[in-house]
Motif scaffolding. Structure first.
Motif, short mmCIF file in Angstrom:
data_model
loop_
_atom_site.label_atom_id
_atom_site.label_comp_id
_atom_site.label_asym_id
_atom_site.label_seq_id
_atom_site.Cartn_x
_atom_site.Cartn_y
_atom_site.Cartn_z
N MET A 44 60.27 15.30 -16.86
CA MET A 44 58.72 16.64 -16.72
C MET A 44 58.98 16.31 -19.11
O MET A 44 59.68 16.33 -18.96
CB MET A 44 58.96 17.75 -16.36
N ILE A 45 57.43 16.22 -19.49
CA ILE A 45 57.43 16.60 -20.41
C ILE A 45 56.67 17.80 -20.83
O ILE A 45 55.85 18.09 -20.51
CB ILE A 45 56.72 15.38 -21.68
N ARG A 46 57.89 18.49 -22.31
CA ARG A 46 57.64 20.12 -22.54
C ARG A 46 57.09 20.09 -24.03
O ARG A 46 57.81 19.60 -24.14
CB ARG A 46 57.70 21.00 -21.11
N PHE A 47 55.94 21.51 -23.63
CA PHE A 47 56.17 21.57 -25.21
C PHE A 47 55.80 23.10 -25.04
O PHE A 47 54.90 23.51 -24.46
CB PHE A 47 55.09 21.04 -25.75
N GLU A 48 56.73 24.01 -26.17
CA GLU A 48 56.33 25.49 -26.38
C GLU A 48 55.72 25.60 -26.82
O GLU A 48 54.75 25.17 -27.49
CB GLU A 48 57.61 25.59 -26.39
N ARG A 49 55.51 26.86 -27.37
CA ARG A 49 54.14 27.70 -28.45
C ARG A 49 54.20 27.15 -29.67
O ARG A 49 53.23 26.56 -30.53
CB ARG A 49 54.09 29.20 -28.13
N GLU A 50 56.03 26.68 -29.81
CA GLU A 50 56.58 26.71 -31.83
C GLU A 50 55.47 24.86 -31.65
O GLU A 50 55.33 25.02 -33.49
CB GLU A 50 57.73 26.30 -31.68
N THR A 51 55.52 24.24 -31.16
CA THR A 51 54.44 23.16 -31.62
C THR A 51 53.07 23.25 -31.85
O THR A 51 53.07 22.00 -32.89
CB THR A 51 54.38 22.27 -29.97
N TRP A 52 52.17 24.26 -31.64
CA TRP A 52 51.39 23.79 -31.86
C TRP A 52 51.02 24.56 -33.23
O TRP A 52 50.11 25.48 -33.38
CB TRP A 52 49.86 24.28 -31.32
N ARG A 53 52.01 25.04 -33.93
CA ARG A 53 51.87 26.35 -34.71
C ARG A 53 51.35 25.40 -35.68
O ARG A 53 51.79 25.74 -36.78
CB ARG A 53 53.31 27.14 -35.53
N ASP A 54 52.09 24.24 -35.87
CA ASP A 54 51.80 22.60 -36.97
C ASP A 54 50.51 22.18 -35.62
O ASP A 54 50.39 21.06 -35.26
CB ASP A 54 53.23 21.45 -36.98
N LEU A 55 49.18 22.96 -35.61
CA LEU A 55 48.48 21.93 -35.02
C LEU A 55 47.52 20.40 -35.51
O LEU A 55 47.43 19.72 -34.37
CB LEU A 55 46.75 22.52 -35.15
N GLU A 56 48.01 19.81 -36.40
CA GLU A 56 47.45 18.39 -36.48
C GLU A 56 49.32 17.94 -36.16
O GLU A 56 49.25 16.28 -35.74
CB GLU A 56 48.01 18.17 -38.28
N ALA A 57 50.45 18.22 -36.07
CA ALA A 57 51.94 17.57 -35.54
C ALA A 57 51.14 17.70 -33.62
O ALA A 57 50.88 16.77 -33.21
CB ALA A 57 52.60 18.03 -35.78
N ALA A 58 50.35 19.26 -33.45
CA ALA A 58 50.18 19.00 -32.16
C ALA A 58 48.86 17.61 -31.30
O ALA A 58 48.86 17.27 -30.54
CB ALA A 58 49.71 20.16 -31.54
N LEU A 59 48.25 17.84 -32.24
CA LEU A 59 46.53 16.79 -31.95
C LEU A 59 47.34 15.16 -32.25
O LEU A 59 46.52 14.50 -31.43
CB LEU A 59 45.80 17.42 -33.34
N ARG A 60 48.86 14.76 -32.65
CA ARG A 60 48.82 13.09 -32.31
C ARG A 60 49.26 13.39 -31.03
O ARG A 60 49.97 12.22 -30.88
CB ARG A 60 50.03 13.37 -33.64
N ARG A 61 49.40 14.57 -29.81
CA ARG A 61 50.35 13.98 -28.56
C ARG A 61 49.29 14.34 -27.89
O ARG A 61 48.59 15.32 -27.64
CB ARG A 61 51.23 15.33 -28.56
N GLU A 62 48.77 13.24 -27.43
CA GLU A 62 47.76 12.97 -26.11
C GLU A 62 48.37 12.49 -24.70
O GLU A 62 49.48 11.93 -24.29
CB GLU A 62 46.72 11.82 -26.34
N TRP A 63 47.60 13.31 -23.48
CA TRP A 63 48.03 13.30 -22.60
C TRP A 63 47.05 11.58 -21.95
O TRP A 63 45.68 11.64 -21.72
CB TRP A 63 47.50 14.56 -21.56
N LEU A 64 46.81 10.98 -20.77
CA LEU A 64 46.17 10.52 -20.27
C LEU A 64 46.17 10.63 -19.09
O LEU A 64 47.47 10.43 -18.64
CB LEU A 64 46.54 9.49 -20.07
N GLU A 65 45.34 10.43 -18.16
CA GLU A 65 45.31 10.46 -16.74
C GLU A 65 44.37 9.01 -16.27
O GLU A 65 42.95 9.37 -16.62
CB GLU A 65 44.42 11.69 -15.87
N THR A 66 44.82 8.44 -14.89
CA THR A 66 44.18 7.35 -14.21
C THR A 66 43.98 7.78 -12.85
O THR A 66 44.18 8.07 -12.56
CB THR A 66 45.01 6.21 -15.20
#
Length: 699
Positions: free
Chosen positions: A1-23
């Motif tokens: 499981m890959i998990r991110f907590e609230r502190e990750t998107w305190r740097d919003l630009e860094a959070a936007l570089r992480r993308e999920w994909l469903e196929t």
């Protein structure tokens, strides 16, 4: 499981570089960032493959979500408009995780709500499910509602939509289902739901901005249409569900769909031949590239914008299907592409709109031989190879011997020449208008390595199938090629191989293409030269994420991958790092070091950065490319088939030295969980083959 907590998107630009994909196994997909802000034209909750695996349309771009607590409105959505991010729902986002699909956890004044997103395998359908998990408020709200505005695009996934008068805003409504057909000739979008109320709106939301497209120098602004709003009462039911689909679906089946998809993901992960998280993650990722084309299977080269390419498919097939025991899928892919061989060539690309395949590649057909060899080594399925592939292989070599498209022909040296002015035929295929960025006309080094490997494979098969005349012919052709290759390609001054020989001064550029002369099962190089090639590649091209496509010391080296299409294509094979090349490099490194424990330990260390990378960029996947200069920013597609495939293959086969146990003859062996030391499979003999042309030795 890959998990991110609230502190990750305190740097919003860094959070936007992480993308999920469903196929969905058809070529369709859903994708966005971990905070739900779309940064690409390709992001959307339903990107449907209307002509699987191509014909992809962005139908449902996103959902605008608002939680109402006693009349007060709290937005969960996030968008970028000119000069502003609005709304800013990420402030309410406590956690994002892949478990196994995207799950967002929001908390607002003591109320916790989760949102999960997954696709139904084999359908152009996406399920979005909300659940009220906790209510820690001292007073129970008198009113607790969720309002959702679907935002639709209904356009080709390479484009953008803009406000227009041609759209049909009509909503066809019946209990639990709302349908729209915005444009004549394009698919309808059906939204099954359990909302208590639907209100027609017919509003345009204007000027969404997509950061990634701005960076790529492309149109980055879009308008989206909201045909209606769905209202859910979370006091009556703790769950709110939507199924966005090209088919009419029943929202009551959401739990069943979820169970089926969770079970399928569990099986994909369990197909890993190794019980460690790295191998299991790669095995789970590999499943997402295997899709349907008609009644057969193929491989999507990369998400979000590639379709199925012949070269990519043949390179990726061994890693995506064989370590995980998907032998039926491998056989289907080989059969599918065998049907599309034309004038001895495999298709380079199946266009998105389903037009006639393009045959502008010199190496796809040669990788076909290696993919089949790998399949046979795992399965011992001689019947299939003899009956369905071998005659095609004979035809391919015959066409190459006498000449086919684009000047592809064996010349007097016994090596394979190719190329016409303005045409790019190798994997280094970047082109801007009439500018071929890496013109490699003549005899590229990896094409000779693949040609020799194919001849040796055919010599072996002809022997097993009892055709001694053909066996001698292939052996002679291979011997001539080997003699000429060592005479023409060895660069004694640099202690490595030339990249291209074309009749004039050979190209001494230090590129990764020479590694295939060592990594392929059949090599033309003696041990000392093979070792020097590996050392040269390691010295100049190895990075923590793969091999550079050109040495930094070269005047044409480009260490950054930025700007518009011209700038990016100009750097694509001029220094950019390709993680898939780490596969053949490690295979070659382990081989020249006698498969020692020390060599395998070093190889595993080289893979550590890519293991960490699974939690960056395309989550759970390996990116297409990285910048040549440190810190090697990931670029290109967020999820690339041959990147995942080659890392899984080399990790299982060369680092861990394992593969599945198989039978040595007959139909394909069934998957099992037994791991054995890697060793060649003894092939049984069969019926005779067609005669093959012979190439005279050079004078």
């Amino acid at each position: 499981m890959i998990r991110f907590e609230r502190e990750t998107w305190r740097d919003l630009e860094a959070a936007l570089r992480r993308e999920w994909l469903e196929t969905n196994g058809l070529g369709g997909f859903a994708s966005s960032t971990i905070v739900g802000l779309n940064t690409r034209r390709y992001h959307g909750l339903l990107v449907a493959a209307t002509k699987p695996p191509v014909g992809r349309l962005v139908l449902l771009s996103k959902l605008e979500e608002t939680l109402l607590i006693d009349g007060r409105r709290f937005n969960l959505s996030v968008n970028r408009y000119p000069g502003v991010i609005h709304p800013q729902g990420f402030h309410h986002l406590n956690q994002f995780r892949l478990d196994p699909f995207p799950v967002f956890t929001y908390e607002i004044e003591g109320i916790e709500i989760t949102k999960s997103v997954f696709m139904i395998h084999g359908e152009n359908s996406t399920v979005i499910h909300y659940e009220l998990r906790k209510n820690n408020r001292s007073e129970v709200p008198k009113n607790l509602r969720l309002e959702i505005h679907p935002l639709i695009a209904v356009r080709d996934y390479h484009g953008t939509s803009h406000e227009n008068g041609a759209i049909d805003p009509a909503v066809q409504e019946r209990s639990g289902l709302a349908s729209v057909t915005p444009y004549q000739g394009l698919p309808s979008l059906h939204l099954a739901h359990n909302a208590i109320e639907l209100q027609d709106t017919g509003n345009w939301y204007r000027n969404f901005e997509y950061d990634a497209e701005r960076e790529r120098g492309l149109d980055y602004s879009e308008d989206l249409f909201s045909p209606f709003v769905l209202c859910f009462d979370l006091r009556l039911s703790c769950q709110a569900s939507i199924i966005a689909s090209t088919e009419e679906r029943d929202v009551a089946q959401v739990a069943e769909y979820r169970w089926a998809e969770t079970s399928r993901r569990r099986e994909a992960r369990a197909a890993s031949p190794l019980e460690d998280s790295f191998a299991q993650s790669l095995a789970a990722a590999s499943d997402q590239y295997l899709v349907s084309r008609g009644n057969e299977k193929t491989i999507i080269a990369g998400y979000p914008w590639f379709s199925d390419w012949g070269r990519d498919t043949m390179i990726a097939l061994p890693g995506l299907t064989l370590p995980t025991g998907k032998y039926e899928v491998a056989r289907s892919i080989l059969r599918n592409f065998a049907k599309h061989v034309d004038q001895g060539m495999l298709p380079n690309r199946f266009p998105d709109a389903g037009e006639t395949p393009e045959y502008n590649t010199v190496d796809a057909a040669l990788w076909f031989f290696e993919a089949a060899r790998a399949y046979l080594s795992y399965t011992g399925d001689l019947d299939f190879v003899r009956d369905e592939l071998y005659p095609v292989f004979v035809d391919i070599l015959s066409w190459h011997a006498r000449g086919t498209r684009y000047g592809i022909k064996v010349d007097d040296s016994g090596l394979l020449a190719s190329g016409e002015l303005g045409i790019q035929l190798t994997w280094m295929d970047a082109r801007v208008g009439d500018w071929v960025v890496t013109p490699r006309r003549g005899k590229p080094v990896e094409i000779q390595a693949l040609w020799y490997n194919a001849l040796c494979i055919m010599e072996d098969l002809a022997s097993r199938f009892g055709n001694q005349a053909a066996r001698k012919g292939y052996r002679h052709m291979a011997a001539v090629a080997q003699w000429s290759f060592n005479r023409l390609f060895w660069n004694e001054k640099l202690g490595c191989l030339y990249d291209v020989v074309n009749g004039g001064p050979p190209d001494p550029s230090i590129r990764p293409n020479q590694i295939f002369a060592v990594s392929l099962p059949h090599s033309m190089l003696r041990q000392d030269r093979a070792r020097r090639v590996v050392e040269k590649v390691e010295e100049h091209l190895l990075t923590p994420f793969g091999l550079r496509s050109l040495a930094p010391s070269d005047p044409q080296y480009r260490g950054s991958y930025t700007g518009g299409p011209t700038e990016r294509d100009g750097a694509y094979h001029q220094g950019t790092v390709w993680p898939w090349l780490l596969g053949p490099f490690i295979t070659a490194y382990v081989k020249v070091n006698g498969r020692s424990e020390e060599a395998r330990h070093q190889a595993q260390a080289w893979l550590s950065s890519l293991e960490s990378h699974l939690a960056e960029a395309g989550l759970g996947h390996v990116s297409e490319i990285f910048e040549g200069d440190a810190p090697h920013r990931p670029c290109g597609c967020i999820a690339q088939a041959w990147s995942v495939a080659e890392i899984l293959r080399v990790y299982v086969e060369d680092v861990r030295g394992l593969r599945r146990n198989t039978r040595s003859k007959g139909r394909a062996a069934q998957p099992n969980n037994r791991l054995v030391a890697r060793e060649p499979v003894t092939l049984s003999s069969g019926r005779s083959a067609v005669q093959t042309p012979k190439i005279p030795p050079p004078q």
